[in-house]
Motif scaffolding. Sequence first.
Motif, PDB file in Angstrom:
ATOM      1  N   ARG A 156      -1.182   1.541  -4.746  1.00 25.37           N
ATOM      2  CA  ARG A 156      -2.248   0.536  -4.613  1.00 25.37           C
ATOM      3  C   ARG A 156      -2.883   0.257  -5.964  1.00 25.37           C
ATOM      4  NH1 ARG A 156      -7.248  -0.689  -4.864  1.00 25.37           N
ATOM      5  NH2 ARG A 156      -7.667   1.314  -5.829  1.00 25.37           N
ATOM      6  N   LYS A 157      -3.162   1.323  -6.716  1.00 23.37           N
ATOM      7  CA  LYS A 157      -3.790   1.180  -8.026  1.00 23.37           C
ATOM      8  C   LYS A 157      -2.889   0.408  -8.997  1.00 23.37           C
ATOM      9  CE  LYS A 157      -5.699   3.898 -11.848  1.00 23.37           C
ATOM     10  NZ  LYS A 157      -5.922   5.278 -12.379  1.00 23.37           N
ATOM     11  N   LYS A 158      -1.611   0.773  -9.035  1.00 22.71           N
ATOM     12  CA  LYS A 158      -0.683   0.093  -9.946  1.00 22.71           C
ATOM     13  C   LYS A 158      -0.455  -1.357  -9.522  1.00 22.71           C
ATOM     14  CE  LYS A 158       1.735   4.201 -11.640  1.00 22.71           C
ATOM     15  NZ  LYS A 158       3.021   4.929 -11.702  1.00 22.71           N
ATOM     16  N   GLY A 159      -0.466  -1.596  -8.200  1.00 27.44           N
ATOM     17  CA  GLY A 159      -0.327  -2.962  -7.706  1.00 27.44           C
ATOM     18  C   GLY A 159      -1.493  -3.822  -8.153  1.00 27.44           C
ATOM     19  N   LYS A 160      -2.708  -3.263  -8.123  1.00 30.75           N
ATOM     20  CA  LYS A 160      -3.904  -3.975  -8.577  1.00 30.75           C
ATOM     21  C   LYS A 160      -3.801  -4.287 -10.073  1.00 30.75           C
ATOM     22  CE  LYS A 160      -8.973  -3.635  -8.575  1.00 30.75           C
ATOM     23  NZ  LYS A 160      -9.203  -3.800 -10.003  1.00 30.75           N
ATOM     24  N   GLY A 165      -2.980  -8.201 -14.366  1.00 35.52           N
ATOM     25  CA  GLY A 165      -2.411  -8.328 -15.706  1.00 35.52           C
ATOM     26  C   GLY A 165      -2.694  -7.144 -16.611  1.00 35.52           C
ATOM     27  N   LYS A 166      -3.334  -6.099 -16.085  1.00 33.55           N
ATOM     28  CA  LYS A 166      -3.583  -4.897 -16.887  1.00 33.55           C
ATOM     29  C   LYS A 166      -2.296  -4.107 -17.099  1.00 33.55           C
ATOM     30  CE  LYS A 166      -8.336  -4.516 -15.214  1.00 33.55           C
ATOM     31  NZ  LYS A 166      -9.291  -3.730 -14.392  1.00 33.55           N
ATOM     32  N   ARG A 167      -1.347  -4.325 -16.222  1.00 37.09           N
ATOM     33  CA  ARG A 167      -0.004  -3.747 -16.348  1.00 37.09           C
ATOM     34  C   ARG A 167       0.978  -4.914 -16.351  1.00 37.09           C
ATOM     35  NH1 ARG A 167       2.435   1.305 -14.954  1.00 37.09           N
ATOM     36  NH2 ARG A 167       0.336   2.049 -14.446  1.00 37.09           N
ATOM     37  N   LYS A 168       1.826  -4.991 -17.366  1.00 32.53           N
ATOM     38  CA  LYS A 168       2.723  -6.139 -17.529  1.00 32.53           C
ATOM     39  C   LYS A 168       3.962  -6.009 -16.640  1.00 32.53           C
ATOM     40  CE  LYS A 168       0.078  -7.862 -20.708  1.00 32.53           C
ATOM     41  NZ  LYS A 168      -0.772  -9.033 -20.378  1.00 32.53           N
ATOM     42  N   PHE A 169       4.460  -7.158 -16.190  1.00 28.57           N
ATOM     43  CA  PHE A 169       5.722  -7.181 -15.448  1.00 28.57           C
ATOM     44  C   PHE A 169       6.881  -6.933 -16.405  1.00 28.57           C
ATOM     45  CE2 PHE A 169       3.210 -10.057 -12.571  1.00 28.57           C
ATOM     46  CZ  PHE A 169       3.177  -9.174 -11.498  1.00 28.57           C
ATOM     47  N   ASN A 170       7.885  -6.229 -15.931  1.00 26.30           N
ATOM     48  CA  ASN A 170       9.028  -5.864 -16.780  1.00 26.30           C
ATOM     49  C   ASN A 170       9.741  -7.071 -17.385  1.00 26.30           C
ATOM     50  OD1 ASN A 170       8.609  -3.160 -16.347  1.00 26.30           O
ATOM     51  ND2 ASN A 170      10.185  -2.939 -14.773  1.00 26.30           N
ATOM     52  N   LEU A 231      10.401 -10.556 -10.480  1.00 26.24           N
ATOM     53  CA  LEU A 231       9.781  -9.246 -10.358  1.00 26.24           C
ATOM     54  C   LEU A 231      10.812  -8.233  -9.872  1.00 26.24           C
ATOM     55  CD1 LEU A 231       7.281 -11.118 -10.468  1.00 26.24           C
ATOM     56  CD2 LEU A 231       6.172  -9.590  -8.830  1.00 26.24           C
ATOM     57  N   THR A 232      10.666  -6.983 -10.294  1.00 26.96           N
ATOM     58  CA  THR A 232      11.564  -5.933  -9.826  1.00 26.96           C
ATOM     59  C   THR A 232      11.154  -5.519  -8.413  1.00 26.96           C
ATOM     60  OG1 THR A 232      10.181  -4.120 -10.656  1.00 26.96           O
ATOM     61  CG2 THR A 232      11.787  -5.083 -12.186  1.00 26.96           C
ATOM     62  N   GLU A 233      12.032  -4.814  -7.748  1.00 29.54           N
ATOM     63  CA  GLU A 233      11.738  -4.349  -6.385  1.00 29.54           C
ATOM     64  C   GLU A 233      10.536  -3.409  -6.382  1.00 29.54           C
ATOM     65  OE1 GLU A 233      14.049  -2.095  -2.703  1.00 29.54           O
ATOM     66  OE2 GLU A 233      15.194  -2.981  -4.339  1.00 29.54           O
ATOM     67  N   ASP A 234      10.418  -2.580  -7.415  1.00 34.54           N
ATOM     68  CA  ASP A 234       9.291  -1.649  -7.510  1.00 34.54           C
ATOM     69  C   ASP A 234       7.974  -2.401  -7.717  1.00 34.54           C
ATOM     70  OD1 ASP A 234       8.320   1.212  -7.878  1.00 34.54           O
ATOM     71  OD2 ASP A 234       7.656   0.326  -9.771  1.00 34.54           O
ATOM     72  N   GLU A 235       7.979  -3.429  -8.558  1.00 32.37           N
ATOM     73  CA  GLU A 235       6.772  -4.231  -8.779  1.00 32.37           C
ATOM     74  C   GLU A 235       6.361  -4.963  -7.501  1.00 32.37           C
ATOM     75  OE1 GLU A 235       7.541  -5.221 -13.543  1.00 32.37           O
ATOM     76  OE2 GLU A 235       8.297  -6.555 -11.971  1.00 32.37           O
ATOM     77  N   SER A 236       7.356  -5.490  -6.803  1.00 30.00           N
ATOM     78  CA  SER A 236       7.093  -6.175  -5.530  1.00 30.00           C
ATOM     79  C   SER A 236       6.437  -5.224  -4.542  1.00 30.00           C
ATOM     80  CB  SER A 236       8.408  -6.711  -4.957  1.00 30.00           C
ATOM     81  OG  SER A 236       8.228  -7.183  -3.639  1.00 30.00           O
ATOM     82  N   MET A 237       6.955  -4.019  -4.451  1.00 29.70           N
ATOM     83  CA  MET A 237       6.425  -3.028  -3.513  1.00 29.70           C
ATOM     84  C   MET A 237       4.968  -2.690  -3.813  1.00 29.70           C
ATOM     85  SD  MET A 237       5.653   0.496  -3.620  1.00 29.70           S
ATOM     86  CE  MET A 237       6.789   1.259  -4.786  1.00 29.70           C
ATOM     87  N   LYS A 238       4.628  -2.508  -5.090  1.00 34.23           N
ATOM     88  CA  LYS A 238       3.256  -2.151  -5.458  1.00 34.23           C
ATOM     89  C   LYS A 238       2.280  -3.300  -5.166  1.00 34.23           C
ATOM     90  CE  LYS A 238       4.276   1.390  -8.934  1.00 34.23           C
ATOM     91  NZ  LYS A 238       5.616   1.704  -8.434  1.00 34.23           N
ATOM     92  N   LEU A 239       2.724  -4.512  -5.382  1.00 37.80           N
ATOM     93  CA  LEU A 239       1.885  -5.669  -5.041  1.00 37.80           C
ATOM     94  C   LEU A 239       1.676  -5.766  -3.529  1.00 37.80           C
ATOM     95  CD1 LEU A 239       3.265  -8.422  -7.443  1.00 37.80           C
ATOM     96  CD2 LEU A 239       0.978  -7.431  -7.486  1.00 37.80           C
ATOM     97  N   LEU A 243      -2.056  -5.800  -1.802  1.00 36.51           N
ATOM     98  CA  LEU A 243      -2.492  -6.908  -0.950  1.00 36.51           C
ATOM     99  C   LEU A 243      -2.793  -6.434   0.475  1.00 36.51           C
ATOM    100  CD1 LEU A 243      -0.063  -9.698  -2.198  1.00 36.51           C
ATOM    101  CD2 LEU A 243      -2.522  -9.547  -2.606  1.00 36.51           C
ATOM    102  N   MET A 244      -2.061  -5.447   0.937  1.00 34.31           N
ATOM    103  CA  MET A 244      -2.324  -4.880   2.261  1.00 34.31           C
ATOM    104  C   MET A 244      -3.716  -4.248   2.313  1.00 34.31           C
ATOM    105  SD  MET A 244      -0.232  -1.900   4.306  1.00 34.31           S
ATOM    106  CE  MET A 244      -0.646  -0.651   3.069  1.00 34.31           C
ATOM    107  N   HIS A 245      -4.063  -3.454   1.285  1.00 34.07           N
ATOM    108  CA  HIS A 245      -5.370  -2.797   1.256  1.00 34.07           C
ATOM    109  C   HIS A 245      -6.500  -3.802   1.040  1.00 34.07           C
ATOM    110  CE1 HIS A 245      -4.519   1.524   1.551  1.00 34.07           C
ATOM    111  NE2 HIS A 245      -3.344   1.218   1.017  1.00 34.07           N
ATOM    112  N   ALA A 246      -6.244  -4.840   0.261  1.00 31.92           N
ATOM    113  CA  ALA A 246      -7.258  -5.882   0.070  1.00 31.92           C
ATOM    114  C   ALA A 246      -7.566  -6.571   1.393  1.00 31.92           C
ATOM    115  CB  ALA A 246      -6.765  -6.905  -0.956  1.00 31.92           C
ATOM    116  N   ASP A 247      -6.531  -6.798   2.171  1.00 28.71           N
ATOM    117  CA  ASP A 247      -6.698  -7.428   3.485  1.00 28.71           C
ATOM    118  C   ASP A 247      -7.507  -6.528   4.407  1.00 28.71           C
ATOM    119  OD1 ASP A 247      -6.186  -8.493   6.156  1.00 28.71           O
ATOM    120  OD2 ASP A 247      -4.593  -9.659   5.233  1.00 28.71           O
ATOM    121  N   GLU A 248      -7.172  -5.240   4.425  1.00 24.88           N
ATOM    122  CA  GLU A 248      -7.878  -4.284   5.283  1.00 24.88           C
ATOM    123  C   GLU A 248      -9.346  -4.155   4.881  1.00 24.88           C
ATOM    124  OE1 GLU A 248      -5.632  -0.729   4.850  1.00 24.88           O
ATOM    125  OE2 GLU A 248      -4.043  -1.355   6.239  1.00 24.88           O
TER     126      GLU A 248
END
Length: 297
Positions: A156-160, A165-170, A231-239, A243-248
């Motif tokens: 969740r943290k890495k997805g945020k 943009g604090k963590r760049k996409f590969n 986006l990589t599969e790992d980046e997609s998963m973290k996003l 987004l799931m936690h933001a919704d909740e």
Amino acid sequence: MNTNRNRMSGIRFTLVVALVFLGCFTAHKSNAQDGEQLFQQCKACHTIGQGKLLGPDLLDVSKRRDKVWLKNFIKSSQTMIKAGDAEAVALFEEFNKLPMMDYNLSDPELEAIIKYIDSFSKADSEGEEVSATTSDSLAAVEAVNYLASIDTEENRKKGKELFEGKRKFNNGGASCISCHHVNTSDAVQGGLLAKDLTKSFSRNGGLSGIKGIIEFPPFPAMKDAYQHAALTEDESMKLQVFLMHADEENAVSESSISELIKQGLLGVLILLVIISLVWFKRKKRSVNYQIIKRQRR
């Protein structure tokens, strides 16, 4: 001389037949390949035998819908909905009134997509057709298992961080916050160029819908932005997790909203009654009128 001419004519005829046959074979092969390639832009919303995403599962769709209907729907579903087509309207209502993009495809391209989808169908005689209920159930189980494996605080943290943009996409893609905003307790104000994604998780059918949109963008601007920076599969998963936690975090039940509206209306009614009582006791004449009245007496 006549024999040579006949022989030459026979050779020419054979060559023509061979070329026509080769052309048909090549066209058929090309159609199949084109259909698979063209279907990539549909993957964000549809599967073929894997269950529902943002739109219906397309397995055996040709058995449920006429080919002409399918072509018209792919070209412009909204045109059919506005025209009152009962089946188009029913689909629109069933899938949360999420509009499907118009696709300016030629008739051969539409044929290629439909042929590609049909290639997954099972013959009726085989008795091996996968029912929609079964495929939906399997998809639901897979979604639960997938969620259990990825739902961690670190993701969740890495997805945020990826979103902001604090963590760049590969692959160098632009951060999501350039165009979108998500409302969380520690949110940074995002862009207003595109839709607010705070409730995107529930709005787009959960993990499968979010995953499809991220990995196979159906929207022109997003598609262009990530065409060469997927986006990589790992980046997609973290996003997805973010987004799931933001919704909740922003979840408000419909019953709570209804109760809030009721209380608001009751408050307005009470206020109107109080104002009416005060207004009823207002002074109806001026002070000077009362002085003159006393003097006359």
